[in-house]
Design a protein around this motif. Structure first.
Motif, PDB file in Angstrom:
ATOM      1  N   LEU A   1     -34.628  44.902  55.255  1.00  0.00           N
ATOM      2  CA  LEU A   1     -35.984  44.902  55.823  1.00  0.00           C
ATOM      3  C   LEU A   1     -35.978  45.483  57.239  1.00  0.00           C
ATOM      4  CD1 LEU A   1     -37.498  41.476  54.714  1.00  0.00           C
ATOM      5  CD2 LEU A   1     -38.139  43.743  53.927  1.00  0.00           C
TER       6      LEU A   1
ATOM      7  N   TRP B   1     -38.219  48.529  58.530  1.00  0.00           N
ATOM      8  CA  TRP B   1     -39.217  48.337  59.591  1.00  0.00           C
ATOM      9  C   TRP B   1     -38.893  49.144  60.839  1.00  0.00           C
ATOM     10  CZ3 TRP B   1     -43.952  46.044  59.709  1.00  0.00           C
ATOM     11  CH2 TRP B   1     -44.349  45.392  58.539  1.00  0.00           C
TER      12      TRP B   1
ATOM     13  N   PRO C   1     -40.903  40.314  49.284  1.00  0.00           N
ATOM     14  CA  PRO C   1     -40.168  40.720  50.490  1.00  0.00           C
ATOM     15  C   PRO C   1     -39.039  39.760  50.868  1.00  0.00           C
ATOM     16  CG  PRO C   1     -42.514  40.936  50.842  1.00  0.00           C
ATOM     17  CD  PRO C   1     -42.351  40.243  49.523  1.00  0.00           C
TER      18      PRO C   1
ATOM     19  N   SER D   1     -43.882  39.993  56.182  1.00  0.00           N
ATOM     20  CA  SER D   1     -42.804  39.948  55.192  1.00  0.00           C
ATOM     21  C   SER D   1     -42.288  38.562  54.868  1.00  0.00           C
ATOM     22  CB  SER D   1     -41.656  40.856  55.636  1.00  0.00           C
ATOM     23  OG  SER D   1     -41.225  40.497  56.914  1.00  0.00           O
ATOM     24  N   SER D   2     -42.841  37.518  55.478  1.00  0.00           N
ATOM     25  CA  SER D   2     -42.251  36.224  55.125  1.00  0.00           C
ATOM     26  C   SER D   2     -43.281  35.137  54.878  1.00  0.00           C
ATOM     27  CB  SER D   2     -41.249  35.797  56.192  1.00  0.00           C
ATOM     28  OG  SER D   2     -41.828  35.902  57.452  1.00  0.00           O
TER      29      SER D   2
END
Lengths: 304, 288
Positions: free
Chosen positions: A131, A135, A123, A179-180
């Protein structure tokens, strides 16, 4: 700053030391010029502009007015509060998740480790804009948005994720969790691989179980890494911009307006360059202070 | 690779396999959760190029087609140009960074010139400055003084030799034995010659990592290109995607197609050069 231009003639070896100096300056010349124009100059200029009412020609000197206006501004404090909430939740929790996953990846062969590292890192390869676009749709307020389908699946009421002041900040935070993590995981694994086996052998002789090993050996030995991730995490989190800008625009009712977005709006939406610079300078001071504080609180036994 | 942390069941293979199996399953499930938004994005990018009734979309599209990609490219006559722009900006930035941050890093690590510690400290300080501080003056500089909006120069120049890359290069070159350089000097090689024929061949990995992280950063960056471009023909793909997303807020599949287009080159690069990406994460985290 001191700017030493490197005259090419110096390389003619009149004196040994000047020749070396000359080569050195020649090698860093381009880098230093770029640094002076695109980092030092803007920084100085930002500080100067923060004391001015900016106009393209003949800015007005207004001393501390921009700072006073900022500190009296309710929206500034709300943005500060939002940024702090966002940071205080995302940074430590992300680190704990990453630490846990890194521990889970440890028993595998190197190849398997790489596969998992890659999966969790993917991601981070996509841009923040891409992203955010995805989202935004996951958080669609319609009952068939992905997030709402999941809520329905578990028998929970559907939410107006990004448009309700109750859930907007939560939605942004959840997105960060999912995602991170990759970067933190990879860095933690590198730290875990660096722990010498003799620590564990000694602990086994003392009869330590797995949990005790994690708590008494792994966690303390990972402290420099944790501190590094904490510091960089906080610095990045205070500058967050794209998520809020793309997904909520700071709304609803400025509940997700964070300091980065506020500065952007003041500068490029309302053209208040002086005010934006004052706020950016305050942001820099806050970040510097937080960094120093974290080193002080956590870093007693960490050498950097 | 089993580290001492997991030494419990070394003599009981059955238990060990069970434990690793459970961990593998857990990690796989978590991985699926992490990847799902991206899978969702890929699948829906093949959905219909139209607004959907809110009841019409399930987890995956029912009919698969390339219409949405067509929809994205038809949105602006410059859509392909955006990709090209991103490519030019990212590649240009990479080349300049590799050369000049490399040279500077080498000088800071291995050439004994006056004031190097002090100048390097300045560079380190520069890494701590949040970009919000410099953006407003930079914007004013490029727009009002240089009159350079909508140019590649404006897109490339501010990031063409970053403090971070200088720092990385210095860290790496610091680890190369000085004796190697001294020997070459005795044999009469100049610093530039030493840099090109001795140092560079030793630094392929760090150069590759610098190149890749810089490329990724510039491909994905939004803020600066967004500020400095106003003409659609000079947008990068990220700015283009943002514009598309704002104009077509209700077109689900075309937006996903746009997101895929903006992310796909990086995914391809990631799968081709995975090693360097993963190395790039830790290389900067080594404490200095």
């Amino acid at each position: 700053m001191r700017k030493e231009k490197a005259p090419r003639t110096l390389a003619k070896k009149q004196f040994r030391f000047t020749a070396e100096d000359g080569t050195g300056y020649l090698f860093i010349l381009f880098a230093m010029v770029i640094f002076a124009i695109f980092t030092v100059y803007p920084l100085v200029s930002a500080v100067i502009t923060s004391f001015q009412k900016y106009k393209p020609v003949g800015s007005e000197w207004i001393a501390l007015e921009n700072y006073k206006a900022t500190l009296k501004n309710a929206l500034f404090w709300k943005a500060m509060r939002n940024t702090v909430i966002y940071t205080v939740i995302t940074v430590p929790v992300s680190q704990l998740i990453a630490f846990g996953i890194a521990i889970m990846i440890m028993p595998f062969q190197k190849k398997t480790q790489t596969v998992f590292k890659a999966i969790y890192y993917i991601p981070a390869v996509a841009s923040g804009i891409a992203l955010s676009v995805v989202w935004q749709w996951i958080y669609s307020s319609s009952p068939s948005g992905l997030a709402n389908q999941i809520m329905t699946f578990f028998g929970l009421p559907t939410q107006n994720w990004l448009a309700s002041s109750k859930t907007a900040m939560l939605s942004l935070i959840l997105m960060v969790f999912l995602s991170s993590q990759g970067q933190n995981i990879i860095i933690y694994i590198a730290a875990l691989m660096g722990i010498d086996n003799s620590y564990f052998e000694a602990a086994e002789i003392d009869g330590a179980n797995f949990i005790e090993k994690v708590i008494y050996i792994v966690w303390p030995l990972c402290k420099p890494t944790t501190l590094f991730l904490l510091v960089t995490g906080v610095i990045n989190s205070f500058q967050v911009f794209v998520n809020a800008y793309m997904m909520t625009g700071g709304g609803p009712d400025n509940n997700t307006t964070m300091i980065g977005l506020l500065i952007f709006n003041n500068a490029f939406k309302y053209g208040k360059y002086g005010l934006a610079c004052a706020q950016a300078v305050l942001l820099t001071i806050v970040i510097a202070a937080l960094t120093a504080l974290q080193f002080k609180l956590n870093g007693d036994d960490v050498e950097y | 690779m089993a580290s001492g942390l997991y030494s419990q069941y070394l003599d009981k293979p059955a238990l060990r396999y069970l434990r690793n199996g459970v961990l593998c399953l857990l990690l796989g499930l978590l991985g699926l959760v992490v990847l799902f938004p991206l899978i969702y994005m890929f699948c829906w990018s093949f959905g219909p190029n139209a607004e959907l009734a809110s009841s019409a979309y399930s987890i995956f599209p029912k009919v698969w087609s390339l219409d949405s990609y067509k929809g994205f490219f038809d949105f602006s006559e410059y859509s392909l140009r955006w990709i090209l722009n991103s490519l030019i900006v990212a590649s240009g930035t990479v080349v300049l960074n590799v050369i000049f941050a490399g040279l500077a890093g080498y000088a800071f690590a291995k050439i004994n010139f006056k004031g190097r510690k002090w100048l390097f400290f300045l560079i380190l300080m520069g890494m701590m400055i949040p970009y919000q501080v410099t953006q407003v003056p930079l914007y004013i500089l490029f727009v009002n003084k240089f009159h350079m909006t909508n140019t590649y120069t404006a897109l490339i120049l501010p990031g063409c030799c970053t403090a971070y890359n200088i720092f990385l290069a210095k860290q790496f070159f610091g680890g190369i034995p000085t004796a190697l350089i001294e020997n070459a000097k005795v044999e009469g090689a100049g610093q530039l010659r030493i840099f090109c024929s001795i140092i560079l061949p030793l630094s392929k990995t760090v150069m590759a990592v610098t190149a890749i992280t810089t490329f990724m950063g510039n491909w994905n960056t939004f803020f600066w290109p967004f500020l400095i471009t106003s003409d659609a023909s000079m947008y990068t793909i990220q700015v283009g995607l943002k514009t598309f997303a704002y104009a077509n807020g209700t077109l689900f599949s075309p937006m996903m197609a746009g997101a895929v287009i903006s992310a796909l080159p990086m995914f391809i690069l990631f799968f081709a050069l995975q090693k360097y990406f993963l190395e790039g994460v830790t290389i900067g985290a080594v404490k200095g």
